[in-house]
Write an enzyme that holds these catalytic residues in place. Structure first.
Site, PDB file in Angstrom:
ATOM      1  N   LYS A 163      11.638 -22.418   7.740  1.00 33.60           N
ATOM      2  CA  LYS A 163      10.948 -21.363   7.004  1.00 33.60           C
ATOM      3  C   LYS A 163       9.595 -21.889   6.559  1.00 33.60           C
ATOM      4  O   LYS A 163       9.509 -22.882   5.836  1.00 33.60           O
ATOM      5  CB  LYS A 163      11.785 -20.939   5.800  1.00 33.60           C
TER       6      LYS A 163
ATOM      7  N   LYS B 194      11.512 -18.361  10.559  1.00 28.53           N
ATOM      8  CA  LYS B 194      10.836 -17.337   9.776  1.00 28.53           C
ATOM      9  C   LYS B 194       9.462 -17.817   9.353  1.00 28.53           C
ATOM     10  O   LYS B 194       9.361 -18.951   8.891  1.00 28.53           O
ATOM     11  CB  LYS B 194      11.698 -17.053   8.546  1.00 28.53           C
TER      12      LYS B 194
HETATM   13  C1  PBG Z   1      13.337 -15.723  -0.397  1.00 30.53           C
HETATM   14  C2  PBG Z   1      12.935 -14.863   0.738  1.00 30.53           C
HETATM   15  C3  PBG Z   1      11.648 -14.406   1.030  1.00 30.53           C
HETATM   16  C4  PBG Z   1      11.760 -13.616   2.167  1.00 30.53           C
HETATM   17  C5  PBG Z   1      13.105 -13.599   2.532  1.00 30.53           C
HETATM   18  N1  PBG Z   1      13.809 -14.404   1.647  1.00 30.53           N
HETATM   19  C6  PBG Z   1      10.391 -14.549   0.275  1.00 30.53           C
HETATM   20  C7  PBG Z   1       9.710 -15.830   0.097  1.00 30.53           C
HETATM   21  O1  PBG Z   1      10.124 -16.884   0.560  1.00 30.53           O
HETATM   22  O2  PBG Z   1       8.696 -15.782  -0.593  1.00 30.53           O
HETATM   23  C8  PBG Z   1      10.610 -12.936   2.837  1.00 30.53           C
HETATM   24  C9  PBG Z   1      10.977 -11.887   3.808  1.00 30.53           C
HETATM   25  C10 PBG Z   1       9.856 -11.023   4.210  1.00 30.53           C
HETATM   26  O3  PBG Z   1       8.659 -11.296   3.967  1.00 30.53           O
HETATM   27  O4  PBG Z   1      10.157  -9.995   4.828  1.00 30.53           O
HETATM   28  N2  PBG Z   1      14.375 -15.175  -1.129  1.00 30.53           N
END
Ligand code: PBG
Length: 325
Positions: free
Chosen positions: A198, A251
């Site tokens: 991520k 991601k």
């Molecule tokens: C954290 C989380 C995020 C997203 C999914 N899980 C936000 C982040 O890390 O700031 C982002 C998903 C998206 O942008 O669609 N709980």
């Protein structure tokens, strides 16, 4: 002349008709590829549009249930739930409360649509008043002190009926911590879909509007990955697999298609990719302006993510795309 060259070979021969193109297509989409995200809020009869994500809403529990039913009817087998609590605090207590918003939503969806696969996103950022993904010590997100809280969130979600636990916090060692806690809580059959790779991304902007989870100071670069790194993604992947991840996620998706491809080549577990909020928002904005053909570009985007190697795609387009398939 090279034997493979023109005029012996004319690739256009296989593009002459729609039937022929359908026959030789290498990558196809199906509704069963999709995981649909839902943002659940407190209250009754709430269906509040997320401004930066046309078509996406903050939903109270009964509306989330209705949305899950619609997903199921369209052949989308899975939803991933994000909870937005009425009250946030420094330790994200509502994230792991037995009757927290996400635990209640999980119970309600499983009761109304038992064969819907419900995935619980496990992270504290929607539940902390400072908006970071873990607890703070001296202005820093403390890794090891966060692990037991995430573990507790995983256990309460599994006990509420979540079929899959998906940690997205990027603390080191969290997959092992969650696996142990789940096993001890008699949830040994519950798989972990780890957000193994991520990145610290600007593409999460609209999500933070939807989840009200913008960090109140600083950013997430101290725990999410640097966009310039690819080999590090494989290191993260190896760690999560060693800690017991059953499936892994990359991601965001679109700026990281090379990473999806490398992860797919490197491991033998199912690979998911998250077509994140900013990717959705950009497409919708351009389509609303008439600058691109929204449906066509949506299908092209989803196909590209699958072609890169994703077995599963978390996407806000899930219902729209399923309708077209
Ligand atoms: C954290 C989380 C995020 C997203 C999914 N899980 C936000 C982040 O890390 O700031 C982002 C998903 C998206 O942008 O669609 N709980």
């Amino acid at each position: 002349m090279h034997p493979m060259a023109f005029p012996l070979h004319r690739p256009r021969r296989l593009r002459r008709s729609a039937i022929l193109r359908d026959m030789v297509r290498e990558t196809t989409l199906a509704p069963s590829d999709f995981i649909y995200p839902l943002f659940v809020v407190e209250g009754r009869d709430v269906r509040r549009p997320v401004t930066s994500m046309p078509g996406i809403f903050n939903l109270s529990v009964e509306h989330a249930v209705a949305e899950a039913k619609q997903a199921k009817a369209l052949g989308v087998p899975s939803v991933i739930l994000f909870g937005i609590p009425g009250h946030k605090d420094a330790r994200g207590t509502q994230g792991y409360a037995r009757d927290g918003i996400v635990q209640r939503a999980i119970r309600a969806v499983k009761e109304a649509v038992p064969d819907m696969q419900v995935i619980a996103d496990v992270c504290l950022c929607e539940y902390t008043d400072h908006g970071h993904c873990g607890v703070l010590e001296g202005g820093h997100v403390a890794n090891d002190a966060t692990l037991p809280l995430l573990a507790q969130m995983a256990v309460t979600c599994a006990q509420a009926g979540a079929d899959i636990i998906a940690p997205s916090d990027m603390m080191d060692g969290r997959v092992l911590a969650l696996r142990k806690a789940l096993d001890e809580a008699n949830q040994g059959e519950t798989p972990i879909l780890s957000y193994a790779v991520k990145y610290a991304s600007g593409f999460y902007g609209p999500f933070r509007e939807a989840a009200q989870s913008t960090p109140q100071f600083g950013d997430r670069r101290g725990y999410q990955m640097d966009p310039g790194n690819a080999r590090e993604a494989l290191h993260e992947l190896a760690q999560d697999l060693a800690e017991g991840a059953d499936m892994v996620m990359v991601k965001p998706a679109l700026s990281y298609l090379d990473i999806i491809h490398r992860v797919k080549e490197r491991c033998d577990v199912p690979v998911a990719a998250y077509n994140v909020s900013g990717e959705y928002a950009m497409l919708k904005a351009a389509a609303q302006n008439g600058w691109v053909d929204g449906e066509r570009v949506m299908m092209e985007v989803l196909t590209s993510i699958k072609r890169a190697g994703a077995d599963l795609i978390v996407t806000y387009h899930a219902l729209e795309a399923a309708k077209l398939l």
